[in-house]
Design a protein around this motif. Structure first.
Motif, PDB file in Angstrom:
ATOM      1  N   TYR A   1     -11.356  28.106  -5.567  1.00 61.15           N
ATOM      2  CA  TYR A   1     -12.499  26.852  -6.278  1.00 61.15           C
ATOM      3  C   TYR A   1     -13.389  26.800  -4.354  1.00 61.15           C
ATOM      4  O   TYR A   1     -14.615  26.475  -4.570  1.00 61.15           O
ATOM      5  N   LYS A   2     -12.405  26.928  -3.585  1.00 57.13           N
ATOM      6  CA  LYS A   2     -13.811  26.347  -2.415  1.00 57.13           C
ATOM      7  C   LYS A   2     -14.116  27.527  -1.736  1.00 57.13           C
ATOM      8  O   LYS A   2     -14.497  27.208  -0.281  1.00 57.13           O
ATOM      9  N   ALA A   3     -13.573  28.770  -1.989  1.00 52.09           N
ATOM     10  CA  ALA A   3     -13.864  29.813  -1.241  1.00 52.09           C
ATOM     11  C   ALA A   3     -15.067  30.724  -1.337  1.00 52.09           C
ATOM     12  O   ALA A   3     -15.063  30.734  -2.542  1.00 52.09           O
ATOM     13  N   PRO A   4     -15.463  30.927  -0.518  1.00 46.02           N
ATOM     14  CA  PRO A   4     -16.714  31.852  -0.941  1.00 46.02           C
ATOM     15  C   PRO A   4     -17.002  33.072  -1.710  1.00 46.02           C
ATOM     16  O   PRO A   4     -15.919  33.487  -1.186  1.00 46.02           O
ATOM     17  N   PRO A   5     -18.058  33.414  -2.215  1.00 46.72           N
ATOM     18  CA  PRO A   5     -18.288  34.420  -2.879  1.00 46.72           C
ATOM     19  C   PRO A   5     -17.824  35.535  -2.683  1.00 46.72           C
ATOM     20  O   PRO A   5     -17.955  36.344  -0.718  1.00 46.72           O
ATOM     21  N   LEU A   6     -16.753  36.958  -3.083  1.00 50.25           N
ATOM     22  CA  LEU A   6     -16.499  38.285  -1.681  1.00 50.25           C
ATOM     23  C   LEU A   6     -17.663  38.337  -1.286  1.00 50.25           C
ATOM     24  O   LEU A   6     -18.407  39.197  -0.620  1.00 50.25           O
ATOM     25  N   LEU A   7     -18.690  39.253  -2.567  1.00 52.59           N
ATOM     26  CA  LEU A   7     -19.944  39.489  -2.346  1.00 52.59           C
ATOM     27  C   LEU A   7     -21.049  39.254  -3.074  1.00 52.59           C
ATOM     28  O   LEU A   7     -20.619  38.404  -4.572  1.00 52.59           O
ATOM     29  N   ALA A   8     -22.042  38.394  -2.054  1.00 52.17           N
ATOM     30  CA  ALA A   8     -22.790  37.550  -2.845  1.00 52.17           C
ATOM     31  C   ALA A   8     -24.626  38.037  -3.173  1.00 52.17           C
ATOM     32  O   ALA A   8     -25.301  37.733  -2.601  1.00 52.17           O
ATOM     33  N   LEU A   9     -24.298  39.251  -3.703  1.00 52.98           N
ATOM     34  CA  LEU A   9     -25.331  40.614  -3.800  1.00 52.98           C
ATOM     35  C   LEU A   9     -25.939  39.493  -5.918  1.00 52.98           C
ATOM     36  O   LEU A   9     -25.059  39.382  -6.804  1.00 52.98           O
ATOM     37  N   GLY A  10     -26.786  39.047  -5.939  1.00 54.25           N
ATOM     38  CA  GLY A  10     -27.205  38.367  -6.950  1.00 54.25           C
ATOM     39  C   GLY A  10     -26.632  37.104  -6.881  1.00 54.25           C
ATOM     40  O   GLY A  10     -26.919  36.803  -8.460  1.00 54.25           O
ATOM     41  N   SER A  11     -26.312  36.269  -6.761  1.00 58.35           N
ATOM     42  CA  SER A  11     -26.077  35.284  -6.942  1.00 58.35           C
ATOM     43  C   SER A  11     -26.030  33.886  -6.439  1.00 58.35           C
ATOM     44  O   SER A  11     -25.757  33.428  -6.947  1.00 58.35           O
ATOM     45  N   GLY A  12     -27.318  34.260  -6.408  1.00 58.04           N
ATOM     46  CA  GLY A  12     -28.558  33.261  -5.928  1.00 58.04           C
ATOM     47  C   GLY A  12     -27.656  31.579  -4.743  1.00 58.04           C
ATOM     48  O   GLY A  12     -29.219  31.091  -4.534  1.00 58.04           O
ATOM     49  N   THR A  13     -27.263  32.284  -3.744  1.00 56.58           N
ATOM     50  CA  THR A  13     -26.858  31.912  -2.846  1.00 56.58           C
ATOM     51  C   THR A  13     -28.038  31.967  -1.915  1.00 56.58           C
ATOM     52  O   THR A  13     -27.941  33.017  -1.869  1.00 56.58           O
ATOM     53  N   ALA A  14     -28.916  30.778  -1.049  1.00 49.57           N
ATOM     54  CA  ALA A  14     -29.600  30.945   0.146  1.00 49.57           C
ATOM     55  C   ALA A  14     -28.624  31.075   0.698  1.00 49.57           C
ATOM     56  O   ALA A  14     -27.022  30.384   1.176  1.00 49.57           O
TER      57      ALA A  14
END
Length: 58
Positions: free
Chosen positions: A30-43
């Protein structure tokens, strides 16, 4: 025989490192960053090379 001993020591060492790492800090998905942040909305944060300079000089 030498390759077998060396391979066994190498695999045991890698397993020991993984075990030490897992026991020091248990994984928390739950604290891990996403593996691929393509289009995740994360700035992006920190030093981002693709960011354009602010024209207002702020």
């Amino acid at each position: 025989m030498t390759r077998l001993v060396t391979a066994t020591i190498a695999v045991a060492g890698i397993a020991a490192l993984i075990a030490l790492d897992a026991s020091a800090t248990p994984p928390n998905p739950y604290k891990a960053p996403p593996l691929l942040a393509l289009g995740s909305g994360t700035a992006p944060s920190g030093g981002f090379c693709g960011a354009l300079p602010d024209p207002a000089g702020k």
